[in-house]
Design an enzyme around this catalytic site. Structure first.
Site, PDB file in Angstrom:
ATOM      1  N   ASP A 107      14.343  -5.454 118.678  1.00 35.02           N
ATOM      2  CA  ASP A 107      13.107  -6.064 119.179  1.00 35.02           C
ATOM      3  C   ASP A 107      12.634  -5.307 120.416  1.00 35.02           C
ATOM      4  O   ASP A 107      13.430  -4.664 121.111  1.00 35.02           O
ATOM      5  CB  ASP A 107      13.348  -7.531 119.575  1.00 35.02           C
ATOM      6  CG  ASP A 107      13.767  -8.381 118.389  1.00 35.02           C
ATOM      7  OD1 ASP A 107      13.470  -7.986 117.244  1.00 35.02           O
ATOM      8  OD2 ASP A 107      14.399  -9.439 118.618  1.00 35.02           O
TER       9      ASP A 107
HETATM   10  N1  URA Z   1      18.848  -9.779 116.859  1.00 38.82           N
HETATM   11  C1  URA Z   1      17.731 -10.092 117.567  1.00 38.82           C
HETATM   12  O1  URA Z   1      17.389 -11.246 117.724  1.00 38.82           O
HETATM   13  N2  URA Z   1      17.027  -9.085 118.094  1.00 38.82           N
HETATM   14  C2  URA Z   1      17.364  -7.782 117.989  1.00 38.82           C
HETATM   15  O2  URA Z   1      16.681  -6.910 118.530  1.00 38.82           O
HETATM   16  C3  URA Z   1      18.524  -7.489 117.254  1.00 38.82           C
HETATM   17  C4  URA Z   1      19.256  -8.499 116.707  1.00 38.82           C
END
Ligand code: URA
Length: 235
Positions: A107
């Site tokens: 993310d």
């Molecule tokens: N899980 C999440 O919530 N975000 C990420 O970036 C990776 C795994």
């Protein structure tokens, strides 16, 4: 991958200096292509098919590149985006002609290990759902983590869309937790904690398969993964 590239660009990408310095090498008649002294810096060459030599030393041209990036917050795991900076913006210029792309996604507000490569086969294998490649994260959570939370992670958690996750490993550590998951659903870790009524306040990926993020790599830095380390991606 097979492609034609300017001779001066190839040499510069391989560390023989700036374009200007490389042009000088060519001018000095120190570069040959298939045994013939090169005279034009803009000569188009396919480095996979032609033998380039500098000062009579043949170059070993790599087809694939494997990079470890410590992603900072604020970058998206893509090579192009209209709104945000991308992980491709953090790839040093000398690697850019390989056109590396990120394997899997973090993310925008998640930090840590992003693997970039132009090896489609490896990317496909690592991302294949049936391979259940483990990925480990360090997370900070608002709220206390109970023994029950650890057990629930172990049994799998039903997310907001009804999907039940595979068993995951949750371990407390100092002011945070380590979480290992074996799949990669959208916002998976945040949604797993959300299902337990908790929010993730910080998330960093620290390991992909058997390979850990180099602790010396500062946020925003990228380096090549060694051959030894590449093997750890398969364990
Ligand atoms: N899980 C999440 O919530 N975000 C990420 O970036 C990776 C795994």
């Amino acid at each position: 991958m097979s492609f034609m590239e300017r001779l001066d660009k190839i040499l510069s990408n391989m560390g023989f200096g700036t374009r200007k310095e490389v042009k000088q090498l060519i001018k000095n008649k120190e570069v040959s292509v298939d045994g013939v002294t090169a005279v034009c810096p803009d000569l188009k060459v396919d480095p996979d098919k032609s033998e380039i030599a500098v000062k009579n030393e043949p170059l070993i041209y790599k087809k694939h590149i494997y990079l470890m990036l410590n992603k900072p917050k604020g970058y998206v795991s893509a090579t192009q985006d209209n709104l945000h900076k991308t992980v491709a913006d953090l790839v040093p210029e000398r690697f850019s002609h390989y056109k590396p792309f990120p394997v899997g996604r973090l993310d925008i507000d998640t930090e840590g290990f992003v693997l970039l490569t132009n090896d489609g086969a490896l990317a496909h294998e690592l991302a294949a759902p049936k391979r259940h490649v483990p990925k480990t994260y360090f997370a900070m959570i608002d709220g206390e983590i109970s023994q029950n939370d650890i057990s629930v992670f172990q049994s799998g958690i039903v997310l907001d869309d009804g999907y039940k996750t595979l068993p995951a490993v949750l371990k407390k550590s100092g002011d945070g937790v380590f979480v290992t998951i074996y799949e990669g659903k959208f916002h998976q870790i945040k949604r797993m904690f959300k299902a337990l009524g908790k929010n993730v306040t910080y998330l960093k990926r620290i390991k992909i398969s058997g390979l850990e993020l180099d602790p010396d790599l500062k946020p925003g830095e990228t380096r090549e993964i060694t051959e030894e380390e590449q093997k750890k991606l398969w364990t």
